[in-house]
Structures are given as C-alpha cells and as structure tokens.
Scaffold this motif. Structure first.
Motif, PDB file in Angstrom:
ATOM      1  N   VAL A  81       8.029  -0.495  -9.032  1.00 27.49           N
ATOM      2  CA  VAL A  81       7.410   0.556  -8.201  1.00 27.49           C
ATOM      3  C   VAL A  81       8.438   1.606  -7.776  1.00 27.49           C
ATOM      4  N   ILE A 124       5.511  -7.494  -2.350  1.00 24.51           N
ATOM      5  CA  ILE A 124       6.334  -6.692  -1.439  1.00 24.51           C
ATOM      6  C   ILE A 124       5.677  -6.651  -0.058  1.00 24.51           C
ATOM      7  N   LEU A 141       8.944   4.695  -9.794  1.00 24.28           N
ATOM      8  CA  LEU A 141       7.759   5.571  -9.826  1.00 24.28           C
ATOM      9  C   LEU A 141       7.585   6.347  -8.519  1.00 24.28           C
ATOM     10  N   TYR A 142       7.871   5.706  -7.393  1.00 25.50           N
ATOM     11  CA  TYR A 142       7.471   6.314  -6.114  1.00 25.50           C
ATOM     12  C   TYR A 142       8.544   6.409  -5.041  1.00 25.50           C
ATOM     13  N   ALA A 157      -3.568  -5.285  -3.577  1.00 29.88           N
ATOM     14  CA  ALA A 157      -2.944  -5.015  -2.276  1.00 29.88           C
ATOM     15  C   ALA A 157      -3.779  -4.015  -1.479  1.00 29.88           C
ATOM     16  N   ASP A 211       9.847  -2.658  -5.130  1.00 29.66           N
ATOM     17  CA  ASP A 211      10.336  -3.537  -6.199  1.00 29.66           C
ATOM     18  C   ASP A 211      10.784  -2.709  -7.406  1.00 29.66           C
ATOM     19  N   ASP A 251      -7.035  -5.963  -0.328  1.00 32.07           N
ATOM     20  CA  ASP A 251      -6.913  -7.283   0.270  1.00 32.07           C
ATOM     21  C   ASP A 251      -5.626  -7.472   1.068  1.00 32.07           C
ATOM     22  N   LYS A 286      -2.047 -11.022   7.301  1.00 28.59           N
ATOM     23  CA  LYS A 286      -1.406 -12.241   6.797  1.00 28.59           C
ATOM     24  C   LYS A 286      -0.178 -11.839   6.000  1.00 28.59           C
TER      25      LYS A 286
HETATM   26  N1  LIG Z   1      -1.534 -11.279   2.608  1.00 31.38           N
HETATM   27  C1  LIG Z   1      -2.703 -11.467   2.076  1.00 31.38           C
HETATM   28  O1  LIG Z   1      -3.742 -11.446   2.768  1.00 31.38           O
HETATM   29  C2  LIG Z   1      -2.819 -11.664   0.587  1.00 31.38           C
HETATM   30  C3  LIG Z   1      -4.070 -11.620  -0.038  1.00 31.38           C
HETATM   31  C4  LIG Z   1      -4.126 -11.750  -1.422  1.00 31.38           C
HETATM   32  C5  LIG Z   1      -2.957 -11.943  -2.148  1.00 31.38           C
HETATM   33  N2  LIG Z   1      -1.743 -11.980  -1.511  1.00 31.38           N
HETATM   34  C6  LIG Z   1      -0.489 -12.146  -2.254  1.00 31.38           C
HETATM   35  O2  LIG Z   1      -0.306 -10.969  -3.049  1.00 31.38           O
HETATM   36  C7  LIG Z   1       0.547 -11.315  -4.140  1.00 31.38           C
HETATM   37  C8  LIG Z   1       0.010 -10.689  -5.413  1.00 31.38           C
HETATM   38  O3  LIG Z   1      -0.048  -9.300  -5.241  1.00 31.38           O
HETATM   39  P1  LIG Z   1      -0.138  -8.299  -6.500  1.00 31.38           P
HETATM   40  O4  LIG Z   1      -1.181  -8.788  -7.412  1.00 31.38           O
HETATM   41  O5  LIG Z   1      -0.208  -6.949  -5.950  1.00 31.38           O
HETATM   42  O6  LIG Z   1       1.222  -8.596  -7.244  1.00 31.38           O
HETATM   43  P2  LIG Z   1       2.637  -7.835  -7.309  1.00 31.38           P
HETATM   44  O7  LIG Z   1       3.045  -7.346  -5.997  1.00 31.38           O
HETATM   45  O8  LIG Z   1       3.552  -8.773  -8.015  1.00 31.38           O
HETATM   46  O9  LIG Z   1       2.314  -6.595  -8.254  1.00 31.38           O
HETATM   47  C9  LIG Z   1       1.925  -6.840  -9.597  1.00 31.38           C
HETATM   48  C10 LIG Z   1       2.821  -6.074 -10.559  1.00 31.38           C
HETATM   49  O10 LIG Z   1       2.460  -4.693 -10.531  1.00 31.38           O
HETATM   50  C11 LIG Z   1       3.622  -3.887 -10.360  1.00 31.38           C
HETATM   51  N3  LIG Z   1       3.164  -2.688  -9.658  1.00 31.38           N
HETATM   52  C12 LIG Z   1       2.755  -2.610  -8.384  1.00 31.38           C
HETATM   53  N4  LIG Z   1       2.248  -1.399  -8.123  1.00 31.38           N
HETATM   54  C13 LIG Z   1       2.357  -0.660  -9.235  1.00 31.38           C
HETATM   55  C14 LIG Z   1       1.990   0.658  -9.585  1.00 31.38           C
HETATM   56  N5  LIG Z   1       1.338   1.468  -8.729  1.00 31.38           N
HETATM   57  N6  LIG Z   1       2.278   1.088 -10.844  1.00 31.38           N
HETATM   58  C15 LIG Z   1       2.867   0.253 -11.730  1.00 31.38           C
HETATM   59  N7  LIG Z   1       3.212  -1.022 -11.468  1.00 31.38           N
HETATM   60  C16 LIG Z   1       2.954  -1.474 -10.235  1.00 31.38           C
HETATM   61  C17 LIG Z   1       4.570  -4.765  -9.597  1.00 31.38           C
HETATM   62  O11 LIG Z   1       5.898  -4.363  -9.762  1.00 31.38           O
HETATM   63  C18 LIG Z   1       4.308  -6.129 -10.235  1.00 31.38           C
HETATM   64  O12 LIG Z   1       5.019  -6.253 -11.442  1.00 31.38           O
HETATM   65  C19 LIG Z   1       0.615 -12.832  -4.181  1.00 31.38           C
HETATM   66  O13 LIG Z   1       1.872 -13.256  -3.715  1.00 31.38           O
HETATM   67  C20 LIG Z   1      -0.477 -13.285  -3.231  1.00 31.38           C
HETATM   68  O14 LIG Z   1      -0.170 -14.516  -2.603  1.00 31.38           O
HETATM   69  C21 LIG Z   1      -1.672 -11.844  -0.149  1.00 31.38           C
END
Ligand SMILES: NC(=O)c1ccc[n+]([C@@H]2O[C@H](COP(=O)([O-])OP(=O)(O)OC[C@H]3O[C@@H](n4cnc5c(N)ncnc54)[C@H](O)[C@@H]3O)[C@@H](O)[C@H]2O)c1
Length: 359
Positions: free
Chosen positions: A52, A114, A55-56, A140, A49, A143, A149
């Motif tokens: 990220v 992502i 940065l990487y 991430a 995204d 979880d 999922k």
């Molecule tokens: N599949 C599953 O089992 C499961 C479980 C829990 C949550 N989810 C889903 O996960 C989503 C939420 O994930 P999230 O909280 O990671 O949100 P996200 O992916 O939106 O990340 C949060 C923010 O952090 C930023 N970011 C990510 N890594 C970074 C890094 N290393 N340095 C700086 N910025 C960084 C991203 O760009 C974003 O703005 C929801 O859609 C939720 O439904 C899925």
C-alpha cells in the motif's frame, strides 16, 4: 461534508467514545483537512504496508503536511504475518522516537492487517492515542475499520490478543479499491454478501445486477451503516453484534484446517455461510431458496470453492476452538434474506448437524 455531496458523515457513538466515519469517493483528499480540524496535535504517524505504501503513502503524507502536520511513518511487510506483537513493539518504538503524545495522531493506512495491528498499538500506547483508520481493502472498508475490534495473532491462534478501541475517525474512499487485485476485492465481497443476508436483502439485489462503481459505493455504505448500527447496540459483542458472525463459525474452522493459507478469509466465510444456510434448512428455519441465491453470488465473485475436508474434521476444528468457553454455542441462522438471529445450540447438536450437512 456539505461542500462535497460525495462525502457522507456517519457517527458511531458508544458509551465511552464517538467515532466519525466519512464515506465517499474522493474522501481521501480531505484526510489532512478533516484530521486537522478534529485533532489538536500536529504530529501524525502513518502505518502502512509494503504494497500500500508505494501506492498511497506519499500522497497521504502530503495531504497531512499541507494541513500543518509533521509526518512520520512505519511500513510493515504486507500480509497476515505482520499481525504480531513484534510489529506492535516496533510501532511503540517508532511512536516513542518520533515523540508522539496523546494529542497526536496515528493513521492506519491499509487493509485489515494494518488496521488491526495499528489499532492495537494505538489503543495501548500511552493508554490510548488518537487513531484514524484509512481502510484500503473492501474487507477493511466494510468490516474491520469500523467497530473498534483490533488485535494481533499469536503462534497458537488468530486474533487471540486484542482490545475494543474505537477509532476516532474512519475515512472510507471507495476509489482506493481501484488498485486492489481482483481476488482481494472478491474476498471482501463475502462480507458484503453477509450484510445482505443478515440485515438488508436490497444489498443482494444490487449485487445480482450489473454492478457499476456507484452501486459498489452504495453497497459499501449500506454495509458500513449496518455495522455501525449493530455496534452501537452492542459494542462488546455479547448479544446482537454476534449476528455479524454469520458464516464465520464454520468459516473459521475451514480456515484453521487449511493452516490459514489454503482458503482466503472470504472463501472460508462464503463456504461457512452456505453451510449455515444448509444447517438452518435442516432445522426447518431457513428458506430453501437462499441456497441458489447464495450460490449465484458466490459464483459471481469466485468464492464458491469445493470443501475438501471431511465433515468430522470440520466439526473437530470448530469445537476445539480456544475461544469456545461453554457447552453451548451462539450460532447465527438466517430465516429469510435480511433476517438473522442467534440460535443457541449445544456443542453436541452442532457437531451432529455439521456432520449431517457437510457429509
Ligand atoms: N477488526 C475487525 O473487526 C476485523 C474484521 C474482519 C477481519 N479482520 C482482520 O482483517 C485481516 C484481513 O484484512 P484484509 O483482507 O484487508 O487483508 P490485508 O490487510 O492483508 O490486505 C490484503 C492484501 O491487499 C493489499 N492491499 C491493501 N490495500 C490495497 C490497495 N488499495 N491496493 C493494492 N493492494 C492493497 C495488502 O498489502 C495485502 O497484500 C485479518 O487479519 C482479519 O483477522 C478484522
């Protein structure tokens, strides 16, 4: 990897798949090598995204190129609004235009958004293509990247379309959290606290002490192990996996009432865990001392918000959920920290209990 004591390998084996999970500080640096050994194809498409990628992405691309891969990428706008079928469609088009075959590899480089979106595209493109998750948020890492999922949101609700598709590989490097804004790191802590309450109270003890980077690594690894063990027993979420929903039933209702932006996921789960403990106390099941213990941890990670919605509106939001298909609900209760179980409640009694607990 024996050559690097910092990298630990876990296997998540289900009836139809095997996921290799590599964990440890510096694991990212082995991405190209590990994937080069495991996957036959020599094309990799990385999805990230707009936060990220700067940065990487170039570092990760280089790690793959050094190991003989041809690298292409898609960068989606950061945030939940990218978790859509439109994004999945854009990914399919990019996969086709880079002539990705089933022998090749898709890498999800980012947080849960992502991971979920890319996972769903990988699960369905050519009926399933190799997938590697490189989770970059705490949430991430502990979880969403583990357990298979994946899916996207519809306008009418979150996560309404999806699949179970185990990633072939997950690379978890806690050093990638160093660039994470503090509030997003704290948000993921709600899930770590959850693992402590449902399965291992030593996580809670570590979080209560002076947390350093090694301890953070320890609690992430322990959380991943717990999730791995639970998913191996119940991949499809029909029994024991439901205990991972501790705090999420009421938490989801709170998120929904706030239009999914008033409270973060972690804040909502935090308040949901508190309400679930109170509910268990009311039923005479949960130890009373769990409340001050949880409050202390939520204060520490700035997750202890006031609930501003009325109790009946929370009960309505919960009970009108599209995913509730029967007249009872499997509600997760804690007896004592580390010990969770599924308690079946009729929707009517759950409504009464919520109204009583949150009044
Ligand atoms: N599949 C599953 O089992 C499961 C479980 C829990 C949550 N989810 C889903 O996960 C989503 C939420 O994930 P999230 O909280 O990671 O949100 P996200 O992916 O939106 O990340 C949060 C923010 O952090 C930023 N970011 C990510 N890594 C970074 C890094 N290393 N340095 C700086 N910025 C960084 C991203 O760009 C974003 O703005 C929801 O859609 C939720 O439904 C899925």
């Amino acid at each position: 990897m024996d050559s690097n004591p910092l990298t630990k390998k876990l296997i998540l084996k289900t009836a139809s798949s095997e996921s290799e999970i590599y964990f440890g500080r510096g694991t990212l640096l082995k991405a190209g090598l590990l994937c080069g050994t495991r996957f036959r194809g020599r094309r990799v498409h990385i999805v990230s995204d707009t936060n990220v990628a700067p940065l990487y992405l170039s570092q990760v691309s280089m790690l793959f190129e050094e190991n003989g891969f041809t690298v292409t990428s898609t960068v989606l706008p950061a945030g939940e609004t990218s978790k859509t079928l439109d994004s999945v469609h854009a990914l399919y088009e990019d996969f086709v235009s880079t002539t990705l075959t089933r022998a090749d590899l898709v890498v999800a480089l980012g947080g849960g958004v992502i991971g979920d979106t890319t996972g769903f595209a990988a699960a369905t493109y050519l009926r399933g293509i190799n997938l590697c998750q490189i989770p970059t948020t705490l949430l991430a890492q502990v979880d969403s990247s583990v357990g298979g999922k994946c899916g996207v949101d519809l306008k009418s609700g979150k996560n309404l379309v999806g699949a179970f598709y185990q990633p072939h590989m997950v690379l978890i490097d806690p050093d990638m959290l160093n660039s994470l804004p503090e509030h997003i790191f704290n948000d993921g802590m709600a899930e770590v606290i959850k693992y402590g309450f449902i399965a291992d109270k030593s996580i809670l003890e570590k979080l209560e002490s002076n947390l350093d980077n090694d301890m953070i690594s320890d609690v992430i690894l322990r959380s991943v192990e717990i999730k791995r063990d639970i998913v191996m027993q119940d991949e499809r979420d029909t029994s024991i996996r439901m205990i991972l929903n501790f705090g999420h039933t009421i938490g989801h209702a709170l998120e929904k009432l706030g239009g999914f932006h008033a409270l973060s996921h972690g804040q909502a789960v935090a308040l949901g865990m508190k309400a679930a403990l109170q509910l268990g106390i009311l039923l005479g099941i949960t130890e009373k001392s769990t409340i001050p213990q949880l409050n202390n941890l939520l204060d520490r990670f700035e997750l202890n918000q006031e609930i501003t919605y009325s109790a009946p509106s929370i009960a309505d939001a919960l009970l009108n959920d599209k995913k509730i298909l029967s007249s009872t609900i499997s509600f997760i209760l804690i007896k004592t920290p580390g010990e969770a179980f599924i308690h079946n409640l009729s929707l009517l009694s759950l409504r009464q209990l919520i109204v009583e607990v949150l009044k």
